[in-house]
Write a protein that holds these residues in place. Structure first.
Motif, PDB file in Angstrom:
ATOM      1  N   GLY A  23      95.098 -89.898  11.187  1.00 39.07           N
ATOM      2  CA  GLY A  23      95.557 -89.689  12.554  1.00 39.07           C
ATOM      3  C   GLY A  23      94.492 -89.453  13.603  1.00 39.07           C
ATOM      4  N   GLY A  24      93.364 -88.806  13.247  1.00 33.24           N
ATOM      5  CA  GLY A  24      92.397 -88.416  14.265  1.00 33.24           C
ATOM      6  C   GLY A  24      91.582 -89.586  14.768  1.00 33.24           C
ATOM      7  N   GLY A  25      91.228 -89.566  16.062  1.00 36.03           N
ATOM      8  CA  GLY A  25      90.382 -90.608  16.628  1.00 36.03           C
ATOM      9  C   GLY A  25      88.950 -90.465  16.153  1.00 36.03           C
ATOM     10  N   LYS A  26      88.268 -91.599  15.951  1.00 38.83           N
ATOM     11  CA  LYS A  26      86.884 -91.592  15.501  1.00 38.83           C
ATOM     12  C   LYS A  26      85.972 -91.221  16.661  1.00 38.83           C
ATOM     13  N   GLY A  27      85.036 -90.288  16.382  1.00 37.04           N
ATOM     14  CA  GLY A  27      84.054 -89.962  17.403  1.00 37.04           C
ATOM     15  C   GLY A  27      83.175 -91.163  17.696  1.00 37.04           C
TER      16      GLY A  27
ATOM     17  N   THR B 206      84.221 -95.222  24.305  1.00 39.42           N
ATOM     18  CA  THR B 206      84.551 -93.801  24.382  1.00 39.42           C
ATOM     19  C   THR B 206      85.092 -93.320  23.042  1.00 39.42           C
ATOM     20  N   GLY B 207      85.264 -92.000  22.921  1.00 42.14           N
ATOM     21  CA  GLY B 207      85.911 -91.479  21.722  1.00 42.14           C
ATOM     22  C   GLY B 207      87.278 -92.129  21.558  1.00 42.14           C
ATOM     23  N   LYS B 208      87.615 -92.461  20.341  1.00 41.28           N
ATOM     24  CA  LYS B 208      88.844 -93.200  20.103  1.00 41.28           C
ATOM     25  C   LYS B 208      90.073 -92.285  20.180  1.00 41.28           C
ATOM     26  N   ASN B 209      91.171 -92.863  20.654  1.00 44.00           N
ATOM     27  CA  ASN B 209      92.411 -92.090  20.747  1.00 44.00           C
ATOM     28  C   ASN B 209      92.955 -91.765  19.355  1.00 44.00           C
ATOM     29  N   GLY B 210      93.665 -90.656  19.293  1.00 43.39           N
ATOM     30  CA  GLY B 210      94.344 -90.308  18.048  1.00 43.39           C
ATOM     31  C   GLY B 210      95.507 -91.253  17.764  1.00 43.39           C
TER      32      GLY B 210
ATOM     33  N   ASP C  17     120.132 -81.555   7.947  1.00 42.06           N
ATOM     34  CA  ASP C  17     119.246 -81.437   9.104  1.00 42.06           C
ATOM     35  C   ASP C  17     118.297 -82.628   9.161  1.00 42.06           C
ATOM     36  N   GLY C  18     118.001 -83.095  10.369  1.00 47.25           N
ATOM     37  CA  GLY C  18     116.984 -84.128  10.521  1.00 47.25           C
ATOM     38  C   GLY C  18     115.605 -83.575  10.212  1.00 47.25           C
ATOM     39  N   ALA C  19     114.707 -84.437   9.739  1.00 46.35           N
ATOM     40  CA  ALA C  19     113.342 -84.010   9.408  1.00 46.35           C
ATOM     41  C   ALA C  19     112.508 -83.904  10.681  1.00 46.35           C
ATOM     42  N   SER C  20     111.563 -82.978  10.683  1.00 47.80           N
ATOM     43  CA  SER C  20     110.658 -82.850  11.823  1.00 47.80           C
ATOM     44  C   SER C  20     109.652 -83.991  11.847  1.00 47.80           C
ATOM     45  N   GLY C  21     109.211 -84.389  13.040  1.00 52.06           N
ATOM     46  CA  GLY C  21     108.156 -85.384  13.167  1.00 52.06           C
ATOM     47  C   GLY C  21     106.798 -84.785  12.834  1.00 52.06           C
ATOM     48  N   SER C  22     105.850 -85.650  12.517  1.00 51.72           N
ATOM     49  CA  SER C  22     104.501 -85.159  12.192  1.00 51.72           C
ATOM     50  C   SER C  22     103.667 -85.027  13.469  1.00 51.72           C
ATOM     51  N   ILE C  23     102.601 -84.269  13.367  1.00 53.13           N
ATOM     52  CA  ILE C  23     101.728 -84.068  14.524  1.00 53.13           C
ATOM     53  C   ILE C  23     100.936 -85.329  14.833  1.00 53.13           C
ATOM     54  N   GLY C  24     100.595 -85.489  16.100  1.00 51.02           N
ATOM     55  CA  GLY C  24      99.745 -86.599  16.509  1.00 51.02           C
ATOM     56  C   GLY C  24      98.290 -86.289  16.234  1.00 51.02           C
ATOM     57  N   GLY C  25      97.509 -87.344  16.043  1.00 48.94           N
ATOM     58  CA  GLY C  25      96.084 -87.166  15.791  1.00 48.94           C
ATOM     59  C   GLY C  25      95.329 -86.764  17.048  1.00 48.94           C
ATOM     60  N   GLY C  26      94.295 -85.947  16.883  1.00 49.99           N
ATOM     61  CA  GLY C  26      93.446 -85.583  18.001  1.00 49.99           C
ATOM     62  C   GLY C  26      92.497 -86.713  18.363  1.00 49.99           C
ATOM     63  N   GLY C  27      92.109 -86.797  19.616  1.00 48.72           N
ATOM     64  CA  GLY C  27      91.160 -87.812  20.042  1.00 48.72           C
ATOM     65  C   GLY C  27      89.749 -87.496  19.564  1.00 48.72           C
ATOM     66  N   GLY C  28      88.937 -88.550  19.384  1.00 44.64           N
ATOM     67  CA  GLY C  28      87.545 -88.355  18.984  1.00 44.64           C
ATOM     68  C   GLY C  28      86.690 -87.912  20.160  1.00 44.64           C
TER      69      GLY C  28
ATOM     70  N   ALA D 227      76.193 -85.555  28.225  1.00 44.43           N
ATOM     71  CA  ALA D 227      76.946 -85.119  27.041  1.00 44.43           C
ATOM     72  C   ALA D 227      78.354 -85.708  27.076  1.00 44.43           C
ATOM     73  N   GLY D 228      78.951 -85.862  25.874  1.00 43.95           N
ATOM     74  CA  GLY D 228      80.264 -86.476  25.763  1.00 43.95           C
ATOM     75  C   GLY D 228      81.404 -85.487  25.974  1.00 43.95           C
ATOM     76  N   GLY D 229      82.498 -86.015  26.484  1.00 48.35           N
ATOM     77  CA  GLY D 229      83.696 -85.190  26.595  1.00 48.35           C
ATOM     78  C   GLY D 229      84.404 -85.059  25.249  1.00 48.35           C
ATOM     79  N   ALA D 230      85.170 -83.988  25.083  1.00 49.65           N
ATOM     80  CA  ALA D 230      85.909 -83.763  23.830  1.00 49.65           C
ATOM     81  C   ALA D 230      87.222 -84.538  23.835  1.00 49.65           C
ATOM     82  N   GLY D 231      87.700 -84.818  22.640  1.00 48.84           N
ATOM     83  CA  GLY D 231      88.999 -85.453  22.521  1.00 48.84           C
ATOM     84  C   GLY D 231      90.123 -84.458  22.767  1.00 48.84           C
TER      85      GLY D 231
END
Length: 385
Positions: A172-176, A187-191, A221-232, A240-244
């Motif tokens: 899920g996480g974006g590549k730095g 740029t840092g890749k999106n999650g 009960d319906g199942a919960s969704g999973s978390i989204g990936g963080g950006g790189g 200096a680079g910005g954080a994801g």
């Protein structure tokens, strides 16, 4: 009547009139109505009016004979959501005879309103930290999501260094980013978007029956969704680079619809029961409750900004939406509902009155027809399997 049941007397005669309160019988006994209060001549049936919907009269775990004759048992209308009304309940008893009596259940209660998924979530996950001078932006974190897990945006690279990957990774996480030129794709890749939770099924069986009583079945009960990936994190060059940004939390699944309340004149579990010249009356059972809808996943956090000639971070991804829940079962309106052992015996003079319209509908599922609950039952006699 309760005081008499508290003695050891084997025969109790009850004169005509109305007696308020549900009765519990736990020993072999004969109870007779149908006499005047001077006990010198015949009279009307003794009328027992239930004080709770669960039953007007219960015979429980009796190994000897129980005879109930010339009685009028009137059940109480159910009030609490999904509650059922029962006239007489015989549970784990060897020999129960109901003679020349009338047993009437009250109405079942409505199922509660549907309940959608609703985790307490901010509109958007935290933004990635902005770079300051030669120092990359600080990581952003979702914190522990209500459905479990944490999403972290990658730290921005200090001057001359690659940004960190976002988490969770893989996948899920974006590549730095490690490219010095912050043109397209540098740029840092999106999650990666979180996975939606699964829709769940509606109630497939109308009810279960146990010593504690009749229980209508709910949808899943319906199942919960999973978390989204963080950006790189972004690469730092001449700055200096910005954080994801942090990924969004997954949405909560909807809650299963509850069952509609039932109306049962005679409820029998693992008991031998016979009826002679008795009238059984069932009233209204209710439709099953609707399954709730899943909650939309939280939006991912924005990317952090670079400093100088460096790269921005990647954006956090939206969490997966919660799944839709199944609908609850419709209720039962029946003269006799039984399980385990033998079907109660009834002679030709025994009469059953119950609704003849369409059976109560199963609850609608949040995900459409595939998640609908089973329809209820209108029947003279119904076996719970």
């Amino acid at each position: 009547i309760g005081k008499a049941l508290g003695t050891t007397r084997s025969r109790i005669v009850v004169c005509e009139g109305e007696y308020s309160g549900s009765l519990d019988i736990s020993r072999g006994v004969e109870i007779y109505g149908g006499v005047a209060c001077d006990f010198a001549k015949a009279g009307a049936k003794a009328k027992i009016v239930a004080s709770k919907p669960a039953y007007g009269l219960k015979v429980s775990k009796v190994t000897g004979a129980v005879i109930l004759a010339d009685l009028d048992v009137v059940g109480m209308n159910a009030a609490a959501p999904s509650e059922s009304s029962v006239g007489i309940f015989a549970s784990e008893s060897a020999d129960v005879k109901v003679l020349r009596s009338r047993v009437e259940a009250g109405d079942g209660a409505d199922a509660p309103a549907k309940k959608d998924g609703a985790f307490a979530l901010a509109a958007q996950a935290p933004k990635g930290g902005d770079a300051v001078g030669n120092t990359g932006g600080a990581s952003a974190t979702s914190g522990v999501c209500p459905g479990g897990g944490t999403s972290i945006g990658g730290k921005g690279g200090d001057i001359g260094f690659q940004g960190d990957d976002g988490n969770p990774r893989p996948p899920g996480g974006g590549k730095g980013d490690a490219i010095g030129d912050c043109g397209a794709g540098a740029t840092g890749k999106n999650g990666t978007l979180g996975t939606p939770g699964m829709d769940r099924a509606g109630a497939a069986v109308v009810a279960s029956l146990a010593p504690a009583g009749l229980t209508g079945l709910t949808g899943q009960d319906g199942a919960s969704g999973s978390i989204g990936g963080g950006g790189g994190g972004g690469y730092g060059t001449m700055g200096a680079g910005g954080a994801g940004g942090a990924g969004g939390c997954g949405g909560q699944g909807g809650f299963g619809g509850a069952a509609g309340g039932s109306s049962v004149a005679l409820l029998v579990f693992a008991s031998e029961v016979s009826l002679e010249g008795t009238e059984l009356v069932a009233k209204n059972a209710k439709s099953g409750g609707s399954g709730g809808s899943g909650q939309a996943g939280q939006m991912g956090g924005f990317s952090g900004n670079r400093s100088g000639n460096a790269c921005n971070g990647g954006g956090g991804a939206q969490g997966g939406s919660g799944g839709n829940a199944g609908g609850g079962a419709g209720g039962i309106a029946a003269g006799i509902v039984w399980s385990t052992g033998k079907e109660p015996k009834r002679d030709g003079a025994t009469k059953i009155t119950r609704p003849t319209s369409s059976a109560p509908a199963g609850g609608e599922g949040g995900g459409g027809a595939a998640t609908k609950g089973i329809d209820g039952v209108h029947a003279d006699v119904f076996e719970v399997k």
